[in-house]
Design a protein around this motif. Structure first.
Motif, PDB file in Angstrom:
ATOM      1  N   ILE A 452       1.127  -1.184  -0.019  1.00  0.00           N
ATOM      2  CA  ILE A 452       0.139  -0.053  -0.024  1.00  0.00           C
ATOM      3  C   ILE A 452       0.942   1.327   0.095  1.00  0.00           C
ATOM      4  CG2 ILE A 452      -1.633   1.295   1.302  1.00  0.00           C
ATOM      5  CD1 ILE A 452      -3.012  -0.936  -0.059  1.00  0.00           C
ATOM      6  N   ALA A 453       0.728   2.123  -0.995  1.00  0.00           N
ATOM      7  CA  ALA A 453       1.237   3.328  -1.147  1.00  0.00           C
ATOM      8  C   ALA A 453       0.577   4.431  -0.232  1.00  0.00           C
ATOM      9  CB  ALA A 453       1.700   3.823  -2.321  1.00  0.00           C
ATOM     10  N   LYS A 454      -0.796   4.693  -0.621  1.00  0.00           N
ATOM     11  CA  LYS A 454      -1.506   5.677   0.306  1.00  0.00           C
ATOM     12  C   LYS A 454      -2.796   5.071   0.478  1.00  0.00           C
ATOM     13  CE  LYS A 454      -2.440   8.619  -3.676  1.00  0.00           C
ATOM     14  NZ  LYS A 454      -2.414   9.892  -4.445  1.00  0.00           N
ATOM     15  N   VAL A 455      -3.616   5.909   1.377  1.00  0.00           N
ATOM     16  CA  VAL A 455      -4.938   5.553   1.606  1.00  0.00           C
ATOM     17  C   VAL A 455      -5.657   7.067   1.531  1.00  0.00           C
ATOM     18  CG1 VAL A 455      -6.903   5.030   3.089  1.00  0.00           C
ATOM     19  CG2 VAL A 455      -4.896   3.510   2.921  1.00  0.00           C
ATOM     20  N   GLU A 456      -6.742   7.253   0.818  1.00  0.00           N
ATOM     21  CA  GLU A 456      -7.324   8.617   1.004  1.00  0.00           C
ATOM     22  C   GLU A 456      -8.648   8.479   1.445  1.00  0.00           C
ATOM     23  OE1 GLU A 456      -5.917  10.907  -2.972  1.00  0.00           O
ATOM     24  OE2 GLU A 456      -6.479   8.778  -3.413  1.00  0.00           O
ATOM     25  N   ALA A 467      -4.759   9.653   4.236  1.00  0.00           N
ATOM     26  CA  ALA A 467      -4.555   9.612   5.681  1.00  0.00           C
ATOM     27  C   ALA A 467      -2.892   9.006   6.333  1.00  0.00           C
ATOM     28  CB  ALA A 467      -5.381   8.258   5.979  1.00  0.00           C
ATOM     29  N   ILE A 468      -2.926   9.195   7.511  1.00  0.00           N
ATOM     30  CA  ILE A 468      -1.575   8.637   7.866  1.00  0.00           C
ATOM     31  C   ILE A 468      -1.412   7.288   7.903  1.00  0.00           C
ATOM     32  CG2 ILE A 468      -0.029   8.749  10.048  1.00  0.00           C
ATOM     33  CD1 ILE A 468      -1.462  11.274  10.822  1.00  0.00           C
ATOM     34  N   LEU A 469      -0.394   6.546   7.471  1.00  0.00           N
ATOM     35  CA  LEU A 469      -0.201   5.129   7.287  1.00  0.00           C
ATOM     36  C   LEU A 469       0.761   4.647   8.401  1.00  0.00           C
ATOM     37  CD1 LEU A 469       0.264   4.684   3.435  1.00  0.00           C
ATOM     38  CD2 LEU A 469      -1.711   4.213   4.687  1.00  0.00           C
ATOM     39  N   SER A 470       0.302   3.436   8.864  1.00  0.00           N
ATOM     40  CA  SER A 470       1.160   2.664   9.789  1.00  0.00           C
ATOM     41  C   SER A 470       2.576   2.082   9.032  1.00  0.00           C
ATOM     42  CB  SER A 470       0.340   1.443  10.533  1.00  0.00           C
ATOM     43  OG  SER A 470       0.174   0.686   9.454  1.00  0.00           O
ATOM     44  N   ALA A 471       3.544   1.819  10.129  1.00  0.00           N
ATOM     45  CA  ALA A 471       4.589   1.180   9.514  1.00  0.00           C
ATOM     46  C   ALA A 471       4.431   0.215   8.706  1.00  0.00           C
ATOM     47  CB  ALA A 471       5.568   0.847  10.617  1.00  0.00           C
ATOM     48  N   MET A 480      -2.393  -0.122   8.464  1.00  0.00           N
ATOM     49  CA  MET A 480      -3.518   0.589   9.100  1.00  0.00           C
ATOM     50  C   MET A 480      -3.206   2.212   8.558  1.00  0.00           C
ATOM     51  SD  MET A 480      -4.457  -2.204  10.503  1.00  0.00           S
ATOM     52  CE  MET A 480      -3.700  -3.681  11.146  1.00  0.00           C
ATOM     53  N   TRP A 481      -4.429   2.766   8.708  1.00  0.00           N
ATOM     54  CA  TRP A 481      -4.609   4.068   8.404  1.00  0.00           C
ATOM     55  C   TRP A 481      -5.409   4.836   9.575  1.00  0.00           C
ATOM     56  CZ3 TRP A 481      -9.360   6.132   7.322  1.00  0.00           C
ATOM     57  CH2 TRP A 481     -10.212   4.970   6.795  1.00  0.00           C
ATOM     58  N   TRP A 482      -5.204   6.316   9.713  1.00  0.00           N
ATOM     59  CA  TRP A 482      -6.026   7.140  10.422  1.00  0.00           C
ATOM     60  C   TRP A 482      -6.082   8.642   9.851  1.00  0.00           C
ATOM     61  CZ3 TRP A 482      -5.348  11.177  13.541  1.00  0.00           C
ATOM     62  CH2 TRP A 482      -4.085  11.578  14.063  1.00  0.00           C
ATOM     63  N   ILE A 483      -7.122   9.150  10.081  1.00  0.00           N
ATOM     64  CA  ILE A 483      -7.020  10.671   9.779  1.00  0.00           C
ATOM     65  C   ILE A 483      -8.148  11.252  10.706  1.00  0.00           C
ATOM     66  CG2 ILE A 483      -9.010  10.155   8.168  1.00  0.00           C
ATOM     67  CD1 ILE A 483      -7.637  12.245   6.359  1.00  0.00           C
ATOM     68  N   GLU A 484      -8.031  12.541  10.832  1.00  0.00           N
ATOM     69  CA  GLU A 484      -9.008  13.399  11.818  1.00  0.00           C
ATOM     70  C   GLU A 484     -10.019  14.434  10.876  1.00  0.00           C
ATOM     71  OE1 GLU A 484      -7.970  14.362  15.970  1.00  0.00           O
ATOM     72  OE2 GLU A 484      -7.882  16.494  14.988  1.00  0.00           O
ATOM     73  N   PHE A 485     -11.117  14.337  11.126  1.00  0.00           N
ATOM     74  CA  PHE A 485     -11.984  15.267  10.517  1.00  0.00           C
ATOM     75  C   PHE A 485     -12.824  15.898  11.578  1.00  0.00           C
ATOM     76  CE2 PHE A 485     -11.712  12.097   7.246  1.00  0.00           C
ATOM     77  CZ  PHE A 485     -11.512  12.893   6.026  1.00  0.00           C
TER      78      PHE A 485
END
Length: 529
Positions: A452-456, A467-471, A480-485
């Protein structure tokens, strides 16, 4: 006086031949069926648990079920699909047995029409056992025992019911009227003892003790340590490694095969220079390697839960195939489970050392759980499980696509099934209510073999945000990924999409799982306020 004496027998005769109450008649059929199944189950315990006619019919029903219906069952009932099948079979069989008994009572004739129907049901069990690829001719003793028990017990119970009815009509003593109750209770107790005995005896063929004797499995080459930031479990993602008890399970096995490691062997044959056979001890004594691999089921819908990650330990499948010597013209590795299930893997995937295909004997540091393939299974990164992950594997044939067709290929699933790039929202969950203001959205993404290169992620109709990706542990595992709204009160939706390291972004087009895996963006709706 003479007239009275001559008419008494005539008065009693109709009572002896009278109609049994519908409830008692139905009970005759049900008890005969239960006794038949219990007897077959007991005999099967000595031969092979899958020879139990009830299980054999269930396995046959699974094999004959159309792919779309199986997919619906997995989607609707999840890992409870087999329990639902068994319960449904039980209801149908009990209704049929009750109807057979009532039909015999209505006819007021001999029980032979009912016996013929009971025998027909028994023959279905015989046919189901005969059709099982994992059973020998000796296994037919189990359904034959069921058939014989059914055709003997049913008329005996019918006769006892008629005698009890006649005794009651004639005002006979209570003990005479209880003939049917005693017969029925005896059959019920006998069936219970036989059924329980069969279950316990099946347990004595138990692989549990064999698995425990294997002990801890320590690889010569352990997997790289999992980084502390490989998951965002505190934010709502799964833990990076899935505990064995939580690892998804999707297979066609109605009863989990129970194979002792001491009795297991693996045969490699077909288009090879040298046929090879390995015992469990042979595999255990080889150089074991541990790899961290995310597995995905082709039945996993967009946003589904049939994806899990574990540390698998075993031997390189490529090494075993090299020792056998794969001949030119080989196209697939046709694998067979101890219960007869088959899978076809592209030979280039199985034999490529760089892919890291395993014959695995351990999972997360312990021998494979029974339901996940003990003593051994295949694990091939990057392919959906139906072409790569045969559990309880016992036979590997190097062959061509034309020569052999696997279980799912016969049902029009794809020949090759690389796992598609997918992502999922794990928190908030669909239809959750969260406080308005700042919220964290988190989930997972996977693209085994590519990484995985990125998650939007998109909130409502706002622009996509990265989003921020895990190692990253390796390209064969999820990230894993997360983002704040910031969300105002009211209803909202969140959508995610992933892009793999080859630059391919998962498509928005929503398609189902057949024939080679689902596609589409995962979207959840929630409320803030």
């Amino acid at each position: 006086m003479a007239d009275t004496g001559s008419t008494a027998p005539a008065d009693r005769e109709p009572a002896r031949e009278g109609r049994v109450r519908a409830s008692a008649a139905a009970l005759c059929g049900v008890l005969a069926l239960v006794a038949a199944l219990a007897a077959g189950h007991l005999v099967a315990a000595f031969l092979n648990p899958n020879a139990s006619p009830y299980l054999a019919v269930g396995n046959g029903a699974i094999d004959l079920t159309p792919a779309w219906l199986k997919d619906w069952a997995v989607r609707t009932f999840g890992e409870n699909d087999k329990a639902v099948l068994l319960a449904g079979m039980a209801v149908v069989l009990l209704v049929v047995a009750a109807v057979v008994g009532i039909g015999d009572s209505v006819s007021r004739r001999s029980p032979w029409p009912g016996v013929v129907l009971i025998a027909a049901i028994g023959l279905v069990g015989v046919a189901a056992v005969a059709a099982r690829p994992d059973l020998t001719g000796a296994a037919l003793v189990a359904p034959a025992t069921s058939l014989l028990t059914g055709v003997v017990v049913f008329p005996l119970l019918c006769r006892a019911a008629r005698r009890s009815r006649a005794a009651k009509a004639e005002g006979a003593p209570g003990s005479s009227r209880r003939v049917f109750l005693r017969a029925g209770a005896g059959v019920a107790v006998g069936a219970g003892v036989a059924g329980l005995g069969g279950q316990l005896l099946s347990g004595t063929r138990d692989a549990t003790a064999s698995r425990a004797a294997v002990g801890a499995v320590r690889p010569a080459i352990p997997a790289a340590p999992i980084p502390a930031d490989a998951d965002f479990a505190k934010l709502g993602t799964p833990s990076f490694l899935t505990p064995n008890k939580d690892f998804y399970r999707v297979d066609t096995a109605l009863a989990v095969p129970r194979v002792r490691a001491e009795e297991w062997s693996l045969r490699i044959h077909g288009l090879v220079d040298r046929e090879r056979r390995y015992s469990f001890a042979d595999i255990r004594e080889r150089r074991l390697v541990e790899r961290t691999i995310t597995m995905t089921c082709v039945s996993n819908e967009v946003g589904g839960s049939y994806v899990s990650t574990a540390n698998f330990t075993g031997v390189d499948l490529a090494d075993l195939l090299r020792e056998a010597g794969v001949k030119d013209g080989a196209q697939q590795l046709f694998s067979t489970s101890v219960d007869g299930w088959t899978s076809g893997t592209p030979i280039e995937a199985a034999a490529d050392p760089a892919r890291g295909a395993l014959l695995a004997i351990a999972m997360n540091g312990e021998p494979l759980p029974l339901e996940h393939g003990f003593p051994a299974r295949m694990v091939i990164p990057g392919l959906y499980g139906y072409v790569s992950a045969t559990k309880w594997v016992t036979d590997l044939e190097v062959t061509t696509w034309r020569a052999r067709q696997s279980y799912w290929l016969k049902r029009n699933w794809a020949e090759r099934a690389p796992i598609k790039t997918q992502s999922r929202v794990d928190t908030p969950r669909g239809f959750d209510t969260v406080p308005e203001g700042a919220i964290r959205v988190a989930g997972v993404a996977w693209a085994q073999g590519r990484g995985i290169a990125k998650v939007e992620v998109r909130l409502d109709d706002q622009p996509w945000r990265e989003a921020i990706l895990s190692a990253e542990v390796n390209v064969d595992t999820w990230r894993m990924w997360w983002i704040e709204f910031s969300v105002p009160s009211g209803g909202h939706r969140v959508t995610c999409r992933a892009t793999d390291r080859e630059g391919q972004t998962q498509t928005e087009d929503r398609v189902g799982t057949v024939p080679d895996g689902a596609t589409g963006w995962h979207t959840i709706n929630f409320t803030a306020g």
